[in-house]
Design an enzyme around this catalytic site. Structure first.
Site, mmCIF file in Angstrom:
data_model
loop_
_atom_site.group_PDB
_atom_site.id
_atom_site.type_symbol
_atom_site.label_atom_id
_atom_site.label_comp_id
_atom_site.label_asym_id
_atom_site.label_seq_id
_atom_site.Cartn_x
_atom_site.Cartn_y
_atom_site.Cartn_z
ATOM 1 N N HIS A 217 0.826 -1.209 0.000
ATOM 2 C CA HIS A 217 0.000 0.000 0.000
ATOM 3 C C HIS A 217 0.858 1.256 0.000
ATOM 4 C CE1 HIS A 217 0.242 1.103 4.378
ATOM 5 N NE2 HIS A 217 0.327 -0.196 4.582
ATOM 6 N N GLU A 269 -5.022 1.837 4.676
ATOM 7 C CA GLU A 269 -5.117 2.152 6.103
ATOM 8 C C GLU A 269 -6.544 2.455 6.571
ATOM 9 O OE1 GLU A 269 -2.737 1.557 7.957
ATOM 10 O OE2 GLU A 269 -0.796 2.136 7.123
ATOM 11 N N ASP A 296 4.224 -5.299 3.136
ATOM 12 C CA ASP A 296 3.737 -4.233 4.016
ATOM 13 C C ASP A 296 4.565 -4.313 5.303
ATOM 14 O OD1 ASP A 296 2.388 -2.383 5.502
ATOM 15 O OD2 ASP A 296 0.425 -3.359 5.390
ATOM 16 N N HIS A 377 1.961 4.306 12.142
ATOM 17 C CA HIS A 377 0.793 5.200 12.263
ATOM 18 C C HIS A 377 1.070 6.429 13.144
ATOM 19 C CE1 HIS A 377 -1.850 1.370 11.446
ATOM 20 N NE2 HIS A 377 -1.011 1.651 10.472
HETATM 21 N N1 BES Z 1 0.843 -2.767 8.119
HETATM 22 C C1 BES Z 1 -0.339 -2.647 8.902
HETATM 23 C C2 BES Z 1 -0.801 -3.974 9.492
HETATM 24 C C3 BES Z 1 0.081 -4.566 10.576
HETATM 25 C C4 BES Z 1 0.501 -3.807 11.631
HETATM 26 C C5 BES Z 1 0.410 -5.909 10.531
HETATM 27 C C6 BES Z 1 1.290 -4.374 12.619
HETATM 28 C C7 BES Z 1 1.163 -6.486 11.529
HETATM 29 C C8 BES Z 1 1.609 -5.717 12.573
HETATM 30 C C9 BES Z 1 -1.466 -2.107 8.028
HETATM 31 O O1 BES Z 1 -1.066 -1.030 7.232
HETATM 32 C C10 BES Z 1 -2.574 -1.638 8.915
HETATM 33 O O2 BES Z 1 -2.398 -0.757 9.684
HETATM 34 N N2 BES Z 1 -3.718 -2.284 8.795
HETATM 35 C C11 BES Z 1 -4.873 -1.964 9.577
HETATM 36 C C12 BES Z 1 -6.060 -2.800 9.137
HETATM 37 C C13 BES Z 1 -6.801 -2.233 7.961
HETATM 38 C C14 BES Z 1 -7.882 -3.205 7.533
HETATM 39 C C15 BES Z 1 -7.401 -0.881 8.277
HETATM 40 C C16 BES Z 1 -4.652 -2.280 11.034
HETATM 41 O O3 BES Z 1 -3.866 -3.183 11.358
HETATM 42 O O4 BES Z 1 -5.291 -1.631 11.868
HETATM 43 ZN ZN ZN Z 2 0.744 -1.229 6.395
#
Ligand code: BES
Ligand code: ZN
Length: 414
Positions: A217, A269, A296, A377
């Site tokens: 992403h 995100e 990612d 984030h």
């Molecule tokens: N890269 C993250 C997901 C992640 C974070 C995987 C930490 C493993 C460890 C991804 O960009 C993300 O933040 N995804 C969201 C979910 C999405 C469906 C909004 C999340 O994890 O809250």
């Molecule tokens: Zn991510």
């Protein structure tokens, strides 16, 4: 008449009977068939259930590994016990209508057979003549340059001008890698918000309708300040790896038999919105994606091994194929990769969008989930917090090249 139609008619009749009986308030439960015997035991043990309730519980099994049954509140305790014994927290879902339960039962997430649907894996590993020289071209310094460039945009929030500029800029950067090749194109996939997804293609020579894809992403997020979201690890590090894989494929003059696609998804995100739009459009158009790799977060070292394969919402077959590739290409030496397994526990990134439409997907990740870069984030997700040499990220690029070459296969005529 096929079993499918017989079932559809049976279900329709049941539904009509339901409505006629004015029992629209009843609920339906969907659970895994592998739990059926534990459930039967738990139900038989339960003092609170009537014989009719126990009988009703085993009503339908619409797909090979999911079952649908009537649900009533007295079931809750015995169900909880049975699923807990199986080491699951949930393990079932409840629905107001049989139709909704049917849709859920057909959810590809649940079916191993569906997840492992793949025309090409496990495939022969036979592209050594192309892979070995390509691995030597991976340039960790270029990966770092791309991360710096992306974090320097300040934010790549999907609903900002900067987020849109990131798409336009990335398209130009990718076009620059392949100048002049007629089988190479880069397009932007538009969405109903500012940021576009970016898609690069190298057209297959023999089976162009089969697509092998790698993506990550492009967007970033910071809940406390939308305009300060550098997203170096999450996910400039993934886009920089996808970019390096693309650059090396073009620099090695690799001519694939299957089509290669490189994707930078918008709006991950905020709920996998860019990737879902693309995956659904591809599915509707009948495009045949034979494998999808998600990158990612590739830059932070917080666990003993180099990378960890996410085991949920992915294809186990394709993941095993990647482990075989590592066995072939990444033993001790300059390209060595050590790996383990990890689980997100939810649809944590864009690989899930492909899984949802039945495409075999894989997701190698920087650490065990939970030991990842804690700056994600926030305004602190900057290059200084990850591997500034790019060596770690380069391992993901090598795996990406192996995947793209070994699944697409070189056209021998070139
Ligand atoms: N890269 C993250 C997901 C992640 C974070 C995987 C930490 C493993 C460890 C991804 O960009 C993300 O933040 N995804 C969201 C979910 C999405 C469906 C909004 C999340 O994890 O809250
Ligand atoms: Zn991510």
């Amino acid at each position: 008449m096929s079993l499918k139609y017989a079932l559809a008619i049976a279900i329709l009749l049941l539904r009509v009977a339901d409505v006629a009986a004015g029992q629209d308030e009843r609920q339906w439960i969907v659970f895994g068939h592998d739990s059926a015997s534990d459930l039967a035991a738990a139900l038989a043990d339960s003092a609170t259930l009537t014989r009719n309730q126990i009988r009703d519980f085993r009503l339908l099994s619409p797909v090979d590994d999911r079952a649908i049954a009537r649900y009533f509140p007295e079931l809750e305790k015995p169900l909880h016990r049975a699923f807990h014994n199986k080491g699951r927290c949930g393990g079932y879902t409840l629905h107001r209508s049989l139709a909704a339960a049917m849709i859920e039962a057909g959810n590809p997430f649940y079916s191993e057979a569906y997840l492992n649907r793949s025309g090409v894996s496990p495939a022969a590993i036979d592209q050594q003549a192309h892979v070995a020289p390509a691995l030597a071209l991976v340039d960790a310094g270029r990966i770092i340059d791309t991360i710096e460039w992306l974090q320097g945009m300040g934010t790549r929030y999907y609903r900002s001008n900067a987020g849109r500029n990131a798409s336009v800029g990335l398209q130009a950067r990718w076009e620059g890698y392949g100048s002049g090749r007629s089988d190479f194109s880069v397009t932007r996939f538009e969405h109903p918000w500012e940021q576009d997804s970016v898609i690069a293609s190298i057209e297959g020579t023999v089976i162009p309708n089969e697509i092998v894809l790698i993506g990550g992403h492009l967007d970033s997020i910071n809940a406390s300040n939308q305009s300060d979201a550098p997203g170096a690890d999450d996910n400039a590090s993934g886009i920089a790896v996808v970019s390096e894989v693309l650059r090396v494929m073009l620099a090695s003059d690799f001519r694939p038999r299957r089509t290669l696609q490189f994707m930078a998804y918008a709006a991950e995100e905020v709920g996998l919105r860019g990737s879902r739009a693309i995956a659904r459009e591809y599915d509707l158009a009948g495009k045949n994606v034979v494998g999808a790799m998600q990158l990612d977060m590739t830059g932070f070292s917080g666990s003993p091994r180099d990378l960890y394969f996410v085991t949920d919402y992915v294809s186990t077959d394709l993941t095993n194929f990647l482990k075989r590739l590592i066995g072939e290409y990444n033993g001790p030496g300059s390209h060595e990769i050590t790996f383990g397994d990890t689980a997100c526990g939810y649809a944590c990134s864009d690989h899930a969008a492909w899984t949802e439409v039945g495409v075999p997907a894989v997701h190698p990740f920087e650490t065990r989930a939970g030991e990842h870069n804690a700056a994600l984030h926030t305004a602190n997700d900057r290059l200084g917090r990850i591997d500034t040499t790019g060596q770690k990220q380069a391992l993901f690029a090598k795996l990406g090249i192996e995947f793209m070459m070994e699944v697409s296969k070189a056209d021998q005529a070139h």
